[in-house]
Design a protein around this motif. Structure first.
Motif, mmCIF file in Angstrom:
data_model
loop_
_atom_site.group_PDB
_atom_site.id
_atom_site.type_symbol
_atom_site.label_atom_id
_atom_site.label_comp_id
_atom_site.label_asym_id
_atom_site.label_seq_id
_atom_site.Cartn_x
_atom_site.Cartn_y
_atom_site.Cartn_z
ATOM 1 N N GLU B 30 13.221 -30.998 -54.353
ATOM 2 C CA GLU B 30 11.882 -30.943 -53.789
ATOM 3 C C GLU B 30 11.976 -30.229 -52.241
ATOM 4 O O GLU B 30 12.465 -30.819 -51.429
ATOM 5 N N ILE B 31 11.201 -29.131 -52.136
ATOM 6 C CA ILE B 31 11.248 -28.547 -51.010
ATOM 7 C C ILE B 31 9.860 -28.322 -50.629
ATOM 8 O O ILE B 31 8.789 -27.969 -51.229
ATOM 9 N N VAL B 33 6.438 -27.751 -48.522
ATOM 10 C CA VAL B 33 5.562 -26.468 -48.241
ATOM 11 C C VAL B 33 5.541 -26.094 -46.656
ATOM 12 O O VAL B 33 5.348 -27.120 -45.903
ATOM 13 N N THR B 34 5.507 -25.119 -46.238
ATOM 14 C CA THR B 34 5.508 -24.774 -44.616
ATOM 15 C C THR B 34 4.196 -23.855 -44.423
ATOM 16 O O THR B 34 3.787 -23.260 -45.051
ATOM 17 N N ALA B 35 3.564 -24.224 -43.230
ATOM 18 C CA ALA B 35 2.384 -23.705 -42.672
ATOM 19 C C ALA B 35 1.243 -23.475 -43.410
ATOM 20 O O ALA B 35 0.476 -22.909 -43.263
ATOM 21 N N GLN B 36 1.085 -24.705 -44.406
ATOM 22 C CA GLN B 36 -0.023 -24.906 -45.173
ATOM 23 C C GLN B 36 -0.509 -26.066 -45.325
ATOM 24 O O GLN B 36 0.154 -26.952 -44.859
ATOM 25 N N LEU B 37 -1.563 -26.533 -46.044
ATOM 26 C CA LEU B 37 -2.238 -27.500 -45.765
ATOM 27 C C LEU B 37 -2.753 -28.187 -47.292
ATOM 28 O O LEU B 37 -2.821 -27.193 -48.118
ATOM 29 N N ASN B 39 -5.190 -30.230 -49.392
ATOM 30 C CA ASN B 39 -6.739 -30.650 -49.191
ATOM 31 C C ASN B 39 -6.985 -31.879 -48.611
ATOM 32 O O ASN B 39 -7.964 -32.038 -47.870
ATOM 33 N N GLY B 50 -13.773 -26.841 -39.967
ATOM 34 C CA GLY B 50 -12.959 -25.678 -40.098
ATOM 35 C C GLY B 50 -13.378 -24.904 -41.449
ATOM 36 O O GLY B 50 -13.505 -23.982 -41.530
#
Lengths: 1078, 582
Positions: B30-31, B33-37, B39, B50
């Motif tokens: 399980e890695i 996620v980076t720099a994302q959101l 929902n 936004g």
């Protein structure tokens, strides 16, 4: 559950087999087997005529019980000639084996195991270390071109460039790079390797050999091992290899000289129905008259077309090339002889490479230290490559059964001025400075009268930018990559024949880049600010591997069992980059991100956590009586690249071989030295072509994609959040099923050898972003990759070697490799006929369609039926927009009486049907002559560069190719080129059509070298072991019908290559070198 | 035996290790996620706001030059305001478009589709966020966000309707994997949906907004009125337009009013003025030129060096025919009989005259708006220098002698309202007006002509005309008007009949709103596209034979763009019906 127990099960099996090794009876004989490199471990020792046998231990020592009256031992080992020895009464026999350098006895290194090619059942090729060094390319992968059957390399002339390296075709729509394994450590890139450090190169091509790498094997595996100290105690050995030479840029394409350029401009007017005096007749430089007048100056303070003398001293006072000081004022003389822009942007580029190696060993320790440097300038100005490496490989015997070792390489690598995405791979498709050189009218000089750059700021020449200025503007750029690559390992032999090995490997990399962009003044379209960018990145990848290898011979049975476990991370790291403009001073020593203007200064950063893999694998190799060979292997991989639903994949393969030459019925064919038939079937995986985030639906923000100045500030924005990705939690591995049938033959006592493989690779569950309709909101949203498509690759790989002597003195060896490849897209999502979202556009021309039934990246457009010869022909032809005499006539393929997009069709494939290489080597006394040629046959190239130079309205005023001399006129109906005219429409230069398609087949003599080895007798007097000098020339000639600069046209994506906008040519090199050792 | 023991221990250890690593394996794989959101992270107020910002951000097309609401190709070039200009080889996809030979396979036709739907998709995503039970937002903000979102969604659909006519109607109830690809382009009448969204916005938006870039109640009213006009719903339109003229104010709270000076409309420093009803907010030096009118980056004079703006690439060159239409009579009125294209009425131009040869600009009567709209030789080009003619034109035989002018930047704007960070400096902070007050007045005049008072129509039209006649706004050269500007309000006689009033009003729209992306859509909604554009081609074709010679507008076909072939290939012919004639 089964798979979780698999490693344990295999382990138990090993134990049981070990338990079965019952003892034998008889007289005990011991001995030691040595080779040229010291003791030979794992050599097979068999009592002739029986099933009794053993193998040597790590020190080459064996013990065997012999029976019978006249016992004879048969001793065979990888890389050595099989020998027999009569024991007689002795209780101890020692034997030194002779090297056997034939292809079929080469060592195959799979990364986990080492074996003899003779006993191999899969499709495997090896490359001699020497072959990787003959041409001093900056990236060792280039040297595989033509050396390995089944391996296609498409490369370009940039030093240090990446290349399109493909093993057995194109398995998927992307991510088709082979897996590289260096000293057991998997990596995606081998551009750091110094060729002089490389000991073995093995290419695993089919499932039977490569499935041991499971999920990452589908694109083939290229395994490199680096040099080690010898296994026997040996004093320090030092060797040096160096070469120095020059790369010559050759000549460019012929462009029209100024007078002819003007004449053809006038011809374009006439062919467009204009007469002198009409509006639109004339050119700012050449006047309005019935014949063009070549001016003396193309710009005097911006005034074009000045004829007569100019008071240069008076003009000098007005001269200004700094926008900060007001209007630009240049005086530029017309170069009436014509500027050779290709010559102006290129240079004879020096290249040098040096490697210095130290190796040696004691009883308990072995070492190899290699230092290398390569400094290679590209033929383009300010295109430079430098690499310095330091390698230290050591191994220590901690005890008789425990070894510790490490391999590590430290590398500094700098590539400057490289063009093309994917580290240079995509250069051919770019509008780069090489294209600019063929777009700059020859009448423009490189410099103006007072030393500034000349360019299209002089009116009438459209928009090419002075490529010399572009190149020279990059002189202060910096690029540095620092990396460490290697591993540490521990080997333990708890019992005889069983080796346990633990390896921890990794890559650390970091880079720093600084770039400047000039404020331009000389062009019609200028960079209006001085720009600066700076970036840094760092990452760390690691691999942990544990294996147990049990190798034993029981009489006629030989067993080799491997089980292993591997965990790895592909690299986690961070990057930061910033850019800005207009610092107070442009002195590179002044400029930093802190000193650029705060207005518009941007800093960004990124981070990645890499992908984790967790894997178990096992392999069993069983040989009966040296005749029947069976191999079974299986690997189970889990990857974080996929969601929990389908994270694991299992990749089995089985293969078998039958050595006919060991059968009795073959014994009466003495000319057959060895003959083996092989067959294998198996499954490999690929996950490269899917983003690790594919499993998630994600949202994000981006200045360029979603920000907005809602507050009306005119200078700032607020963040907007939008869907960046639609996830597919069910995506799984791409699966390649391969079938391989091969023959290995060796005849006339190894004077003739051949290897032939017939193979097929069917990739199913191919991942691609299924087209999702625009109504979903697809502009900035990554579509989910789904396992739907299918691809088929099939082919034949061949290798033929013949060697021998002519008379007593002349030795020869010829090595021919060849491979046929057929690649075809077999299925896409649903009833999709092509991949809708891959339509790369080149100035409005879309030449590529990845469509069902054709190869990847197939060319697509209208089929031309030649040129319309008359208005009557136009009127009688199917309706075609813009049709006219001298223009393209397209085929109405659906016979509906008009030319519509439905008439577009498949126009060819950039995938070569055949690639091959031929090495010829002759030796005479101390001299040797070697030559290597490479051929690529049956591929097409989309020569987009012609669009720029052969059509007047493609940027009217830019340079014109000399090819237009053969353009259509009523008097030249058989012309190769359409009418030279102003009109730009459907029937002239706006559509992808077969006119741009050219045959890309070529043969290139890549290397021709003559060397002299100083005789051993002379060497021993000066205490040297080896001295060799050579001279060589690379890329001496290329035979091709292709009209562009170089037929080696790659691309940065497999769905989009073979398009030549401005290819960086591979050109001739002349080198001399010296090697010695002592 | 000893070995066997050792081995057993070792094997056991290995098995144990394997079991342990198997147990840890699921976590290992399980890695994050980076720099994302995710929902769910967007259901906060900041997240929802936004999400709304991202809907606004698509208005400019974000680098898809043809997909912006400025519609300089779809509304301008196709309406005869200009031709593509520049060089035939540059952005060649526009060549067939300006000749009404558009193929459904042209990538830019797909690009506009995809970009508008990106806006709609983001609007629907915002509405879905608002509906989440976890949404953290006050009732007032929720109402406002919903209303702004629906305003924007209606705007995107309005453009799709005008450009393609039949398109699938996608709202917040369908998405990927919930049947979105099955929505046909014939299932839903779009105008009622567009009206409903604008109506919702009109009913729920505040009159003033905290940020001036937001749509307000009156912006919604103005767009709704425009949509009524497109449907010839004059009664509904007139009622609303009367209200707007009486009560309308900007999001900043200023009452709607024409600026005194016409060129002030096209200065970044005057953004969000009293005439700005709804505009695409542009900002320079933000880190991405996509925020700085990226659709106009090529629409500048060519090879100007540092003495002119942009430097590149000579696109969107005003047509001969359009320039001629600025000819006025001695009475200061346009030549409504189209005689401006004949004889001496034609505006003198420097086609074929090198810059180094002398040229005297036209000396006849002209509407002063010509020199705010069109760059022509001998006339000051903003605060740069006199337009030098051919030297600033990339390829006269291809594009004619004129340069665009309205959306270029001044020398005094450099570095402040202009962005140097890309390969061309042609990026500005100048807002693009989606709808401005003069447009509303002219729409009101049109409604009056059709169902109301011709006198009122005359009054509205002359408001616009009188502003243009303000001598203080004339382009000057050496202290005097740069050309002979003669302009007067229409006399009552011009609006004596419906027909004459209609002719005058339509002409006035062209002069006032030229190069603002309206002309083609106006011609189509008036039902006169074929005759007007074929007349334009008949005049323009011989002037630019290689560019427009032989081109023809086909009635019943060329009013619309084809549905993009790519989309049909993805969704199927039964879902997306191609427009007639393609």
């Amino acid at each position: 559950m089964f798979y979780r127990l698999l490693p344990a099960t295999l382990m138990v099996a090993v134990m049981l087999l070990w338990g079965l090794s019952a003892s034998a009876q008889g007289r005990r004989v011991t001995g030691k087997i040595t080779g040229t490199d010291g003791p030979v471990p794992g050599a097979n020792v068999v009592l002739k005529g029986t099933q009794t046998g053993t193998s040597t231990d790590a020190n080459g020592v064996f013990a065997i019980n012999v029976t019978g009256t006249n016992p004879v031992l048969v001793i065979s080992a990888i890389g050595n000639k099989t020998q027999e020895i009569t024991v007689g009464n002795r209780t101890a026999v020692n034997l030194t084996l002779e090297d056997d350098a034939t292809a079929l006895t080469e060592v195959i290194v799979t990364g986990y195991t080492t074996e003899n090619k003779r006993d191999n059942t899969g499709a495997v090729s090896t490359v001699k270390a020497k072959d990787l060094t003959v041409i001093p390319s900056g990236n060792v992968e280039q040297q595989l071109q033509g050396r390995v059957a089944g391996l296609t390399v498409i490369t370009n002339g940039q030093p240090g460039t990446r290349s399109q390296v493909r093993v057995r075709g194109f398995g998927g729509f992307g991510g088709n790079e082979p897996l590289y394994v260096v000293d057991g450590v998997p990596t995606g890139n081998v551009d750091f390797l110094a060729p002089t450090d490389i000991e073995t190169t093995t290419v695993l091509k089919d499932a039977a050999s490569a499935s041991i790498y499971g999920a990452r094997a589908a694109n083939g595996v290229v395994v490199f091992t680096t040099k080690k100290g010898s296994k026997t105690a040996r004093k320090l050995q030092i060797s040096y290899d160096g070469q120095y030479g020059v790369t010559d840029p050759g000549t460019g394409q012929e462009m029209l000289k100024p007078q002819e350029f003007a004449d053809y401009t006038w011809l374009a007017f006439r062919n467009s129905g204009l007469k002198p005096g009409d509006r639109g007749w004339g050119h700012p430089q050449f006047g309005q008259g019935a014949t063009p007048v070549i001016p003396d100056y193309i710009s005097v303070g911006g005034t074009p077309g000045v004829t007569g003398t100019v008071n240069l001293e008076a003009e000098r006072a007005k001269y200004n090339i700094s926008p900060a000081l007001g209007g630009i004022y240049q005086v530029t003389r017309a170069n009436k002889e014509g500027t050779d822009w290709y010559k102006a942007v290129t240079r004879s580029a020096p290249i040098q490479r040096h490697g210095l190696n130290f190796s040696g060993s004691s009883d308990a320790a072995r070492y190899y230290v290699g230092i290398s440097m390569q400094d290679q300038q590209g033929i383009l100005i300010n295109n430079n490559f430098k690499r310095y490496t330091f390698r230290a490989n050591t191994e220590f015997d901690i005890s008789k059964r425990v070894r510790f070792g490490e391999n590590v390489q430290l590398t500094y690598r700098s590539v400057l001025g490289q063009g093309g995405q994917q580290d240079g791979q995509g250069v051919a498709a770019d509008e780069n400075d090489i294209l600019q050189a063929f777009r700059m009218p020859t009448i423009i000089p490189v410099l103006d009268e007072f030393g500034g750059y000349a360019g299209t700021a002089a009116k009438g020449f459209n928009n090419p930018r002075n490529p010399v200025a572009n190149r020279e503007g990059q002189g202060n750029n910096q690029s540095a990559g620092y990396s460490a690559f290697g591993n540490v390992y521990l080997e333990y032999e708890p019992i005889d024949n069983l080796t346990l090995r633990s390896t921890l490997g990794g890559t650390y990399g970091s880079g720093y880049n600084v770039g400047f962009s000039r404020l331009q003044y000389e062009n019609s379209e200028n960079n209006s600010a001085f720009g600066y960018n700076e970036s840094a990145s760092t990452f760390l990848a690691w691999t942990l591997t544990n294996t147990a290898n049990y190798k034993r011979r029981f009489g006629l049975h030989a067993l080799d069992v491997l089980v292993g476990q591997e965990a790895l991370n592909t690299g986690r790291g961070r990057s930061i980059n910033g850019n800005g403009q207009s610092p107070f001073s442009t002195d590179p020593n002044y400029v930093t991100l802190s000193t650029v203007s705060p207005t518009g200064r941007i800093v960004n950063s990124g981070q990645g956590l890499g992908v984790n893999f967790s894997s178990y694998f096992g392999r069993v190799n069983y040989i009966f009586n040296d005749k029947y060979i069976f191999t079974g292997l299986v690997r189970r991989d889990g990857s974080s690249r996929f969601g929990a639903n389908s994270r694991y994949g299992v990749f089995p393969a089985a293969s078998a071989a039958w050595r006919l030459s060991s059968e009795n019925f073959m014994k009466n064919l003495p000319w057959v030295t060895d003959l083996k038939v092989r067959g294998g079937y198996g499954i490999m995986g690929n996950s490269n072509n899917v983003d690790p985030n594919n499993q998630f639906s994600l949202y994000g923000t981006n200045l360029g994609n979603s920000a907005y100045d809602i507050a009306g500030t005119n200078s700032s924005t607020q963040e907007g959040y939008f869907r960046t990705r639609i996830g597919n939690p069910n995506a799984k591995w791409e699966t390649s099923v391969t079938t391989n049938v091969g023959f290995d033959g060796s005849f006339f006592n190894n004077r003739l050898e051949f290897v032939i493989d017939v193979w097929r690779k069917d990739t199913r569950d191919l991942l691609y972003q299924t087209p999702i309709p625009g109504v979903v909101g697809t502009r900035y949203t990554a579509a989910p990759s789904v396992n739907v498509a299918k691809m088929r690759n099939q082919g034949i790989d061949m290798q033929l070697i013949t060697r021998g002597r002519i008379g007593g003195e002349v030795g020869y060896e010829a090595n021919l490799t060849g491979s046929f490849l057929n690649n075809r897209i077999v299925a896409l999502a649903g009833d999709q006929q092509y991949i809708t979202y891959i339509n790369p556009g080149f100035r409005g021309i879309e030449p590529i369609r990845n469509q069902l039934g054709q190869s990847i990246s197939a060319f697509f457009g209208y089929q031309t039926l030649g040129l319309f010869q008359s208005q009557q022909e136009v009127d009688a032809a199917p309706r075609q927009d813009g049709a006219g005499p001298g223009r393209f006539r397209f085929a109405d393929l659906n016979n509906d009486g008009r030319i519509t997009p439905d008439d577009r069709t498949y126009l060819g494939s950039p995938v070569p049907k055949f690639t091959g290489g031929l090495t010829l080597r002759f030796t005479y006394k101390g001299f040797d002559i070697e030559t290597f040629g490479f051929a690529s046959i049956g591929n097409k190239i989309f020569n987009m560069s012609k669009w720029y130079t052969d059509f007047y309205p493609s940027f009217a005023g830019a340079a014109i190719s000399a090819r237009v001399r053969d353009s259509w006129t009523p008097q030249n109906p058989g012309a190769a080129l359409p009418i030279f005219e102003q009109a730009s429409n459907f029937s002239t230069n706006t559509q992808s059509n077969s006119y741009y398609i050219e045959d890309g087949s070529f043969f290139r003599l890549q290397n021709l070298s003559i060397g002299y080895n100083v005789p051993a007798s002379a060497l021993s007097r000066i205490g040297m072991s080896r001295v060799r000098v050579f001279i060589s020339t690379n890329n001496l000639f290329t035979i091709t019908k292709y009209q562009g600069l170089d037929p080696g046209v790659g691309g940065n994506a497999d769905t989009n290559f073979g398009i030549d906008v401005g290819n960086y040519p591979v050109t001739r090199q002349v080198l001399g070198g010296l090697s010695f050792g002592f | 035996m000893k070995y066997r023991q050792k081995f057993t221990i070792l094997a056991s250890a290995t098995i144990a290790l394997s079991v342990v690593s198997v147990a840890c394996q699921d976590k290992f794989l399980e890695i994050p996620v980076t720099a994302q959101l995710d929902n769910s992270q967007l259901s906060s107020k900041a997240g929802i706001e936004g999400s709304l910002i991202s809907v606004y951000s698509m208005l400019s097309g974000r680098g898809d030059r043809l997909a912006s609401f400025s519609n300089w190709v779809w509304g301008g070039i196709r309406g005869g305001d200009a031709n593509k200009g520049t060089d035939p080889g540059d952005f060649a996809n526009i060549n067939p478009i300006q000749r009404y030979e558009a193929l459904s396979t042209i990538g830019d036709i797909n690009g506009t589709w995809v970009t508008k739907y990106e806006g709609i998709s983001r609007a629907n995503a915002t509405l879905r966020l608002l509906a989440l039970p976890t949404a953290v937002i006050s009732a007032a903000d929720k109402k406002r966000v919903e209303a702004e979102t629906k305003f924007l969604r209606a705007l995107y659909y309005f453009d799709l309707k005008r450009i393609y006519n039949n398109v699938p109607y996608i709202d917040e109830t369908v998405d990927y994997a919930t049947g979105i690809e099955k929505v046909t382009n014939t299932a839903t009448e779009l105008y009622p949906k567009i009206e409903a969204d604008f109506k919702f916005a009109y009913d729920n938006l505040p009159e003033t907004q905290g940020a001036v870039g937001r749509a307000n109640k009156w912006a919604a009213a103005s767009m709704l009125a425009k949509v009524f006009m497109y449907q010839k719903k004059y009664t509904e339109a007139k009622a609303l337009l009367d209200l707007i003229i009486a009560n309308g104010k900007t999001s900043g709270g200023a009452k709607y009013a024409l600026l005194r000076s016409f060129p002030d409309l096209f200065k970044a420093a005057n953004d969000n003025n009293t005439e700005s009803i709804f505009a695409i907010q542009a900002a320079a030096n933000t880190g991405s030129t996509n925020n700085a009118n990226p659709e106009f980056d090529l629409n500048y004079p060519y090879n100007t060096g540092p003495n002119g703006p942009g430097n590149c690439c000579g696109f969107n060159q005003p047509s001969f025919e359009y320039v001629n239409s600025f000819r006025t009579t001695a009475a200061g009125l346009p030549l409504l009989d189209n005689s401006y294209n004949t004889g001496a009425n034609q505006v003198k131009n420097d086609q074929g005259v090198p810059s180094k040869e002398a040229f005297t600009p036209d000396a006849g009567n002209l509407d002063p708006r010509l020199d705010h709209t069109v760059g022509r030789r001998g006339i000051p080009y903003l605060d740069w220098q006199d337009h030098p003619g051919q030297d600033w034109i990339r390829n006269q035989p291809n594009g004619g002698p004129y340069s665009p002018k309205k959306f270029t930047y001044y020398r005094s704007d450099v570095g402040k309202f202009q962005d140097n960070s890309s390969w061309t400096p042609g990026y500005t902070a100048l807002n693009f007006p989606v709808i401005r007050y003069a447009d509303v007045l002219l729409l009101a005049a049109e409604a009056e002509i059709e169902i109301g008072s011709l006198a009122k129509a005359l009054e509205y039209t002359n408001l616009v005309r009188n502003r243009a006649a303000n001598p203080a706004s004339f382009v000057t050269k050496a202290g005097a008007p740069a050309a002979k500007y003669v302009i007067s309000p229409y006399p009552a006689s011009a609006f004596a009949s419906k027909e004459s009033a209609r002719t005058a009003l339509r002409f006035e729209r062209r002069l006032e709103l030229g190069d603002e992306g309206h002309r083609f859509f106006d011609l189509v909604r008036w039902g006169v596209a074929a005759p007007v554009l074929n007349a334009y081609l008949a005049y323009e074709g011989p002037k630019l034979p290689n560019t427009l010679g032989g081109a023809r507008f086909t009635a019943g076909k060329d009013e619309l763009l084809p549905i993009p072939q790519t989309q049909i290939d993805i969704q199927g012919k039964d879902i997306l019906k191609q427009n007639p004639g393609f």
